[in-house]
Every structure is written in structure tokens, then in C-alpha cells.
Design an enzyme around this catalytic site. Structure first.
Site, PDB file in Angstrom:
ATOM      1  CD  GLU A  97      38.075 -31.038  -8.426  1.00  7.99           C
ATOM      2  OE1 GLU A  97      39.003 -30.901  -7.446  1.00  7.99           O
ATOM      3  OE2 GLU A  97      38.190 -31.712  -9.614  1.00  7.99           O
ATOM      4  CB  SER A 484      60.529  19.704 -43.306  1.00  8.20           C
ATOM      5  OG  SER A 484      61.811  19.729 -44.069  1.00  8.20           O
TER       6      SER A 484
END
Length: 770
Positions: A97, A484
Site C-alpha cells: 500500500e 389446557s
């Protein structure tokens, strides 16, 4: 002669004037440029704040064993000091870079000239000249606007940065800030994403490949484009040789080194999404977005990672089984021949692995048939595979039409261009490619909650089939009739009113005024009447009429108040229908209520978080263990537990018995099978499962609590209990067992036919024989 002198004099005057104008314009331009630069400099951000700059870092979520189970971030970044990074990694980035990084003062003038020459020769922008320092200023101090003024600002700031910060400090910012693809910011996150390692464990081949990513992270991604990544790696290694960082032999060895793409196991995955979202809401309210997403918080939770994984897998597996019982709904859509390529390209873009993963589900397009075998050729992204007839048998008979377009009759028919879901049986089989099975995303939803009753810690929570498609957390937010599954609360209230497991109630037709001038006739699930039954038998077989009669005797208001003692915050209606679960509650509430039964009558406040610390380890919040509060007697808790053991042993919840240890639980099914429940527990863990459609409708065949919810519960608990020692429910000293005749509820001797041992709170056992 005089005329010539005059002309020469005139020319000199003109040139002098012209020069004066040029100089004046140059001075004005120079002053203008200088003024503009001073104007820009006055508005530039201060460099000195970078000395103390802390890049936004991931907040981490830990499970009950200290393992990483989740993350919160805007940018996935894990900060690493430069001295913990391999020197060759730094050199690889510098070589690729900014080869003059250690010699320039922020701007590489030689690099600018070199790049300009190359760009002119190639007649296009082939090479940039931004230094690492400039890249840091661009990403951390400036906006991403593409203007000439930004380039000037960038140059000024880069020069200032070099004056204020050391080269290592600039590298620290750069290597922790830079985006390297795959959702990774900084070298540590990228190292985990691509190689499943910490940055200090990378070899030279991996370092060079990673250093090649900043130029174009997606283009050179080794996950998607290994050939391009290899080319870029070779470039980086060549640059390292030229800069003297490595020898040609080292470069050659690195190029020959095999690269294994092995992403570190991802957290924050789908399996924990609902749990983590519940945490996120709480944490964001308390600490704010900035601290949560950028501050590196350490969040310690009650989640058990293995249980959470099991909950996710069991819920999805169970929902697919419920959904497939409803049949194949047909292709999602039909593509024309011209639309197939674009659709498959889009699918390919969403696939984050080089090969299809076994067991995963993908969008596929029908591109051919083997009519002789009855097989379908399916394309998934760029790959093709076979969907064999045997792997779609659950869908029944499916027509195959060898042309494009929607079929004239029957949505179940497959045509060319049909978009269907397929799961991967095997990624590749010889030349045929992948082997697929027909799949289908369920329309039906579910929720699962699992709580440690002793500490109140929530161990696992799943709020739906797919968090990506629906963030509605059904575990916490859905309010559904309990059916239930509410009955144990009514029965526990009855025990405290003097009822016993041997109390006999008549199961016979009954009717009540409905308050509107009519009558209400409760019915049993199987529409039969059994005559006199004990309370145990009534709960074991979930007999509705008996529950209503019990409610009538103990009082609806008393039952509603009793329920609130167990921690319900949703409104509990005080009417007879409550006996059948006519209360809209969340799966979390109902499961939490059952923890009282499992924990000997003690209610422990539920919790998700145990501690929160900041990035430096300072504890911001510590939640001490909840103090259990007695809300019912341990004797009542044990007896109701003992009754629910019968539900699992021989009643509607028998599918939960497969875990092979003492279990208590209760099924629940609402009218027209719109909701299916199973809440069950062992002494150390209470788990609740709800199944139903978001827009209420019948679950159809096999939609009862015992058939739709209990199998999910059983599958989850089989995995969850593997890490828990077997325990039995411990009877308090004040509970006794006596032999009774279940037909009469009275004492029996060993010669009495059908005599059984029954449990009683001392003083409530029968005193007379038949």
C-alpha cells in the site's frame, strides 16, 4: 531611425505591462490559493485527538460459561496493539500500500509522479498514490465526498499527522480501522473471518493474502474468488521481496503454502437472534447507542450456548414437521427462461461459502427434468444438482411440466423456471452435482423459553422460525390463549382449597348461563364423558368439564388471584372459561409460572443479564442473584408436580417421556387447534413451547399440544439435559403416600382391584375405606 527607436520603446512598454499583469495575476492567484488553503486549514479537524483515539469496537456478549455468544457493532472491529501484530504482516501492508511509508512525511511525492506516469502511459487510472497516512486521514477525519478540496485537506492533515504521531501510532490506527471485506474492520477481525485465527497466528501466505485486500476487498475475497486472491497475494509477495522484507525463497514457499479458508465460528448468529435482540433493547435504553455499538462493552448473560443452539434447531425441525403435514404449497414463483440467469446470479451473491453447506436451505430454480426417473434438475446460484423423487415424497404427487410458465392446473406442478426451496443432502455427488431435498419455509410459528427455576436465569429463548424475516418475539410479545396448559394453576389453587388428587368429580354434561341470555356447555376434547374421575385422572387426560366444575367450586376470582401470585402480568379474567385457559398470556409468562412448581413453591425473578463491564473492565452493572419468594407451599408445588408427572407418563404429554428421567408437564390445545402448548420441567430446568399461526387459524391435523408442541420440547430437552445430572422431584416431609381406590377416592388395601398409591399433603388423605 527615430521611428525604429519609437517602435522599440513601444514594444518594451507593452512587454513590461504584460509582465506586470502576469505577475499581478500570479500574485492574486497565489494569494487566492493561499487564502483558500488557510480557509480550509481553519476548518480542519484537530489531529491531536487522534493520539487518544479509540476506534469503534465490538461489544461482546458472553454466555453462562464465559463463552462468546453474541456481538453488537456497527463495524466489526477487534483492536490489537501494533506490538502484538507480526512484523511481516505490517511489512506486507506497507509493501503493498505504501512502500515509502517509513521515509515520507505524509505525502509521497515520488509516488505521485510514478503513479501519474503509469496512468498516462496506460491512458487510465491504473495506480493511486495515497499514502497510508492519507488513507487514515480520509477514513477517520474527513467525509467521503469526492472533491478537489478534500484532496487538499487530506494532504494537509497527513502532513500534520506525521508531525504529531509516530509511524507505529499511524499503523495502529490504519491496521485497526481499515475495511478488509466480509464485514471485517481491522486485521484481527479479518484474520478471524478468513482463517479462523488470531492475527499473531497467521503464516506468511495468509498475511500476504490479507494485505492484498484493501485495494478491492470483495474482488479479492479468498472466500468467493480464491484465484483472484492468489494473484493479488503473488503481487504482495513480489513487492515484499523488492522492498527487502523477505527473500525470493520465502516468497516462493508462501505461494506454494495451501490456504485453508476456515472462518472462526460466527457469533450473533441466527440461533441467538431473539435472545440478543431482547438484550439489545434493554442495553440501548440503559447505555445508549454509542456505548453499545462502539464502546466495547462486555455483557455477561444467563444464556447457555448449547441449550440455545438446541432450542433453535429443535424449534425449526419441529415447525418443518408441522408445516409439512399441511402439504406442499407449490413453487414460490415462476420465472421465464430470460429471467433465470439474473435470478441465479442474485442467489449466488448471497451465498457466503465456496460450496453449499449440508443441511442448509437455498432458493433453487427448476432447469430440467429426468422424467424417466422422476427427478428434477435444480440450479442454486452457479451450481446444479438433483432433486430425487424420494427426496420430495412428503409433498405427495407433484406434476412435472417440461416448459416455462405457470401451469394451467394445480399449483403443485413444477415447470421449468419454478422457484422452490431445497435443502442440501450432500454438496456434490460425482458428476451429478449436489443432492437436494424439497423444502418449504413454514408459515406456522413457534416460541421456546427455557428457565433455570432456582436462579431465574433464562437459559434459552427462540421467538420464531426466522428472525431475519420477522423480528416479532413471540416468546415475549405474543399473547395467546393458554388452553389446557393453564389447568395446573387451577388445580394448584384447588389443592390449597382442600381438594386432593383423590377428590372425585363427575365428568358429565353441564351447562351454565353465558350472561347473554343463553347457555354455555363446555365440551371435552374427545366429546366423551367418563363419569366419576379423580383429580389426577382429570388432569392426566385433560378433561375440560372437570376443570370447569373445580373452578366453579373454588371461585373464579380466587383462581385469578392465585394465578397472579405466580407472576402473571397479563390480565387474568375471573370467569369460568379461565378453567379452560381463556387467558391471553405470553409463552414466557406461562413458563415462568411453572418455575414455581419446579422450585418448591418459590418464585425467583427471571433475568437475562448478570453483569456489564466497559472496555477497560470497569463494572457498570452487576445483578445479584434474585432472592426467591415463597408464593405457594412446597407441599402444593410437589403434589401438582406429581400430578403432572402422570400427564407425561400416561396422558396427553407422553411424547415428553423420551428424555428418560423424571418429568412433569402439561399440554395445551385451544379451540379449533389454533394454539398448541407444552410446558414441562425437570427439577433444574423449565421449558415452554408454543406453536401456532400469527394470524390465528387451525393447525389442522396433528395440531394438538401433544402432537405439535411436545415433540419440539422433547427434542430440545434431550439435548439440554445431557449437561445436567439426573434428579428426582423431592417430596417434602409433610407429604405422604397412601393406597387408594381410584374409582372412589377412598382408602384401599392391597387386595382391592386397581388400587394405586396416591400422594397427599398430610391431613388431607382419606380416612375411610370403601
Amino acid at each position: 531611425m527615430n521611428c525604429n527607436k519609437s517602435a522599440a520603446h513601444g514594444n518594451k512598454g507593452f512587454i513590461s505591462t504584460l509582465l506586470l499583469c502576469v505577475v499581478t495575476l500570479a500574485v492574486v492567484a497565489l494569494l487566492g490559493v493561499a487564502g483558500y488553503i488557510f480557509f480550509l486549514m481553519a476548518k480542519l479537524p484537530r489531529i491531536d485527538r487522534l493520539a487518544d483515539y479509540k476506534p469503534p469496537i465490538v461489544s461482546q456478549v458472553f454466555g453462562d460459561d464465559g463463552s462468546l455468544v453474541g456481538e453488537f457493532y456497527l463495524e466489526r472491529r477487534i483492536v490489537v496493539p501494533v506490538n502484538k501484530m507480526p512484523r511481516k504482516l505490517i511489512q506486507a501492508f506497507v509493501a503493498a500500500e505504501d512502500s515509502n511509508f517509513y521515509s515520507h512525511k505524509g505525502i509521497d511525492y515520488f509516488g505521485i509522479v510514478r503513479a501519474a506516469i503509469k496512468n498516462v502511459i496506460s491512458m487510465r487510472k491504473k495506480e493511486g498514490a495515497s499514502t497510508i497516512t492519507q488513507q487514515v486521514t480520509k477514513s477517520m477525519l474527513l467525509t467521503p465526498e469526492k472533491k478537489f478540496s478534500r484532496k487538499i485537506k487530506e494532504a494537509i492533515l497527513a502532513t500534520r499527522m506525521e508531525e504529531k504521531l509516530s509511524k507505529d501510532e499511524i499503523l495502529y490506527l490504519y491496521l485497526n480501522q481499515i475495511y478488509l471485506g466480509g464485514g471485517s474492520y481491522g486485521v484481527q477481525a479479518a484474520s478471524e473471518t478468513y482463517f479462523g485465527k488470531n492475527v499473531d497466528q497467521l503464516n506468511l501466505a495468509e498475511m500476504a493474502m490479507m494485505a492484498g485486500l484493501p485495494k478491492a476487498p470483495n474482488t479479492y475475497s479468498p472466500i468467493k474468488h480464491m484465484d483472484r486472491a492468489r494473484e493479488r497475494q503473488a503481487y504482495v509477495l513480489d513487492r515484499m521481496v523488492k522492498e527487502g522484507y523477505i527473500t525470493p525463497a520465502e516468497a516462493e514457499h508462501a505461494q506454494k503454502t495451501p490456504i485453508e479458508i476456515k472462518p472462526m465460528k460466527k457469533v450473533n448468529s441466527e440461533q441467538s437472534a431473539f435472545f440478543l435482540e431482547h438484550l439489545r433493547i434493554q442495553l440501548e435504553q440503559k447505555y445508549g447507542e454509542d456505548q453499545l455499538y462502539k464502546g466495547g462493552l462486555k455483557i455477561y448473560t444467563t444464556m447457555n450456548a448449547e441449550m440455545q443452539k438446541a432450542a433453535y434447531e429443535s424449534l425449526r425441525k419441529g415447525l418443518k414437521e408441522v408445516d409439512k403435514r399441511q402439504g406442499f404449497r407449490g413453487p414460490q414463483k415462476y420465472l421465464s427462461d430470460a429471467e433465470v440467469e439474473a435470478y441465479c446470479s442474485k442467489v449466488e451473491d448471497g451465498i457466503d461459502s465456496a460450496v453449499l453447506r449440508t443441511g442448509d436451505t437455498y432458493q433453487g430454480v427448476v432447469v430440467g427434468f429426468n422424467l424417466q426417473k422422476g427427478d428434477v434438475i435444480v440450479r442454486v446460484g452457479d451450481r446444479k444438482g438433483v432433486l430425487a423423487r424420494k427426496n420430495m415424497s412428503w409433498a405427495g404427487k407433484i406434476g412435472m411440466i417440461n416448459h416455462y410458465g405457470k401451469p394451467d392446473k394445480g399449483v403443485k406442478s413444477l415447470t421449468l423456471g419454478s422457484v422452490i426451496e431445497v435443502s442440501v443432502v450432500s454438496p456434490e455427488v460425482a458428476k451429478e452435482g449436489a443432492q437436494f431435498s424439497l423444502d418449504q419455509t413454514p408459515d406456522v410459528q413457534a416460541a421456546l423459553v427455557s428457565i433455570d427455576p432456582r436462579t431465574g436465569g433464562v437459559k434459552a429463548m427462540v421467538g420464531g422460525y426466522d428472525f431475519r424475516k420477522s423480528q416479532f418475539n413471540r416468546a415475549m410479545q405474543a399473547k395467546r390463549n393458554a388452553g389446557s396448559a393453564f389447568k395446573p394453576i387451577i388445580y394448584a389453587a384447588a389443592l390449597d382449597k382442600g381438594f386432593t388428587p383423590a377428590t372425585v368429580i363427575e365428568d358429565a354434561e353441564v351447562e351454565y348461563p353465558d350472561g347473554a341470555g343463553g347457555t354455555w356447555k363446555p365440551k371435552n376434547y374427545d366429546n366423551t364423558f367418563r363419569g366419576p374421575v379423580t383429580m389426577r385422572e382429570a388432569l392426566t387426560y385433560s378433561i375440560n368439564i372437570v376443570s370447569v366444575k373445580i373452578m366453579e367450586q373454588i371461585g373464579a376470582q380466587y383462581a385469578a388471584d392465585y394465578a397472579k401470585k405466580l407472576g402473571f402480568v397479563s390480565p387474568i379474567p375471573a370467569n369460568l372459561a379461565l378453567a379452560l385457559g381463556a387467558a391471553s398470556v405470553s409463552p414466557f409468562e406461562l413458563t415462568a409460572a411453572y418455575t414455581v412448581f419446579a422450585n418448591k413453591g418459590l418464585l425467583t425473578q427471571q433475568n437475562f443479564i448478570t453483569k456489564v463491564a466497559d472496555a477497560d473492565g470497569t463494572v457498570l452493572q452487576e445483578i445479584p442473584p434474585s432472592v426467591p419468594v415463597p408464593v405457594i407451599s412446597p407441599e402444593t408445588a410437589y403434589v401438582i408436580t406429581n400430578l403432572m408427572q402422570s400427564v407425561v407418563a400416561s396422558g396427553t404429554g407422553h411424547r415428553a417421556s423420551l428424555i428418560g428421567r423424571p418429568v412433569a408437564g402439561k399440554t395445551g390445545t385451544t379451540n379449533d387447534s389454533k394454539d398448541a402448548w407444552f410446558i414441562g420441567y425437570i427439577p433444574q430446568l423449565v421449558t415452554g413451547v408454543w406453536v401456532g399461526y400469527d394470524q390465528e387459524r387451525s393447525l389442522g391435523s396433528g395440531g394438538s399440544g401433544g402432537q405439535a408442541a411436545a415433540p419440539i420440547w422433547g427434542d430440545f430437552m434431550q439435548k439440554a439435559v445431557a449437561q445436567l445430572p439426573p434428579e428426582d422431584f423431592e417430596a417434602p416431609e409433610n407429604v405422604t403416600f397412601v393406597l387408594i381406590n381410584p374409582r372412589t377416592g377412598k382408602l384401599a388395601n392391597e387386595s382391592t382391584p386397581g388400587a394405586v398409591m396416591e400422594c397427599f399433603i398430610k391431613g388431607t388423605e382419606p380416612s375411610s375405606y370403601d
